[in-house]
Design an enzyme around this catalytic site. Structure first.
Site, PDB file in Angstrom:
ATOM      1  N   HIS A  34      -1.642  -0.952 -10.942  1.00 61.29           N
ATOM      2  CA  HIS A  34      -2.542  -0.504  -9.877  1.00 61.29           C
ATOM      3  C   HIS A  34      -3.796  -1.353  -9.910  1.00 61.29           C
ATOM      4  CE1 HIS A  34      -5.112   2.140  -7.447  1.00 61.29           C
ATOM      5  NE2 HIS A  34      -4.009   2.714  -7.023  1.00 61.29           N
ATOM      6  N   ASP A  51       3.214   6.167  -7.130  1.00 56.79           N
ATOM      7  CA  ASP A  51       4.469   5.936  -6.409  1.00 56.79           C
ATOM      8  C   ASP A  51       5.702   5.997  -7.308  1.00 56.79           C
ATOM      9  OD1 ASP A  51       3.224   5.361  -3.872  1.00 56.79           O
ATOM     10  OD2 ASP A  51       2.589   3.457  -4.727  1.00 56.79           O
ATOM     11  N   HIS A  80       0.864  -1.181   0.000  1.00 53.33           N
ATOM     12  CA  HIS A  80       0.000   0.000   0.000  1.00 53.33           C
ATOM     13  C   HIS A  80       0.902   1.234   0.000  1.00 53.33           C
ATOM     14  CE1 HIS A  80      -3.297   2.628   0.473  1.00 53.33           C
ATOM     15  NE2 HIS A  80      -3.683   2.372   1.715  1.00 53.33           N
TER      16      HIS A  80
END
Length: 379
Positions: A261, A315, A222
């Site tokens: 994702h 990210d 996460h």
């Protein structure tokens, strides 16, 4: 009874309604209260976005001024509490320290058990403000420095930068951090948000809900994924090694960190925005090597992964941006939490406005029944 259909990972399960954010994963779009994330990142501020999430509407100029003042008044933390942070082991992950610190804030809050909507709102504003102060204090103490008192003259992003690094940011650095906080503020019913609501649905206090959310965000699948991206960059080392590294990983069917994702089957719009700012950072502040490595990884991995609907997520480029802002790799996830506290508290307030129904899912039993107990001396 009919055979129960198991939704692995709760895939496709809908348990509530929300107005806070909408993710169009097929087309790579993200909206907060109906506003495209691109417009908010370009024109808004973290304070205004926090107001938007908590109130479900954009503020007037006067309302925003009052909200900013409330955030400023909630920044400071009692000296004795900050002193206790110094006792946390420096070997602990910063997210573990943050988790413990937020629990301490609840322990000393006389209104902790007041779960009225008004009290939840006041504590939400306080937590949004204090997350930055706590995170900065933990970083400073781990580096052997004294925490820095908040500066009431600075914006939320600028003050956070100041408390982290001991100097005021340039306008470009302030905007960069502000955009990063906006992009991470909210993202639907993710693991940490769901965890916060699961705890809140038991009628527990908001601190318990947020501590649980921090624990969920800590996981490398996460919030911790952004740390893994920078570790990947460090492992590759130099741009000319990037293509071979990617090819080797793909050949071994290993994951490329920051790619893919659960929701997006197109390019994550937050990654698009961060890539733009990462490029600006690379040209202005000498992070060109890291940025070049990432662009090569994106291009090379994309040849194989893009046709499968796997693209860079938020990210992928955030690490280069954070690194330029003087944030060590192990603090990437706490910075994520400094932003996501707005989304967590907004979801708690939204669920509180509804019936706050206790979350009680079922599991399919696959064990044996009517087994005979055997005394321990006969086993």
């Amino acid at each position: 009874m009919a055979e129960a259909e198991i939704a692995r990972g709760l895939e496709g399960v809908v348990f509530t309604e929300t107005e806070l954010s909408f993710i169009d994963g097929q087309n790579g779009r993200l909206y907060y209260l109906g506003y495209p994330i691109q417009e908010l990142a370009e024109h808004s501020s973290f304070e205004e976005v926090s107001y938007l999430l908590l109130h479900k509407r954009l503020p007037t100029a006067d309302e925003l001024a009052v909200f900013k003042e409330k955030l400023v008044k909630n920044r400071s933390i009692a000296v004795e509490k900050v002193a206790s942070f110094a006792d946390y082991p420096r070997t602990a992950h910063p997210m573990a320290s943050l988790r413990t610190a937020i629990s301490e804030l609840g322990l000393f809050d006389p209104t902790e058990e007041d779960t009225s909507f008004e009290s939840l709102y006041e504590k939400s504003v306080s937590l949004i403000s204090k997350f930055a102060t706590v995170t900065a204090a933990i970083k400073r103490l781990r580096e052997g420095h004294m925490p820095i008192e908040p500066d009431p003259e600075l914006s939320h992003a600028a003050n956070f930068y100041y408390m982290l690094n001991g100097k005021r940011p340039s306008p470009e650095q302030e905007k960069l951090l502000d955009v990063a906080l906006i992009l991470h503020a909210e993202h639907g019913m993710n693991a940490s948000t769901f965890t916060a609501l699961a705890v809140h649905s038991t009628a527990s206090d908001i601190y318990s809900s947020i501590v649980a959310a921090v624990g969920a965000l800590k996981g490398p699948r996460h919030g911790g994924a952004n740390e893994q991206v920078m570790k990947m960059v460090q492992e590759i080392g130099k741009p000319e090694a990037a293509r071979g590294w990617v090819q080797g990983k793909l050949a071994n069917k290993e994951r490329i960190m920051g790619m893919g994702h659960r929701v997006y089957k197109a390019l994550d719009p937050r990654a698009v925005i961060l890539k733009k700012y990462a490029e600006i950072v690379a040209k202005a502040h000498g992070k060109s090597t890291e940025y070049e490595i990432l662009t090569i990884v994106e291009e090379e991995a994309g040849k194989v992964l893009n046709p499968r609907g796997i693209y860079p997520n938020v990210d992928f480029y955030s690490g280069v941006v954070y690194s330029d802002l003087g944030i060590p790799t192990e603090f990437f996830t706490p910075v994520f939490a400094v932003a996501r506290i707005s989304g967590w508290t907004a979801h708690i307030l939204e669920y509180a406005r509804m019936d706050n129904r206790l979350l009680r899912p079922k599991a399919k039993f696959v064990g044996e029944l009517d087994r005979k107990y055997v005394p321990i001396d006969q086993r």
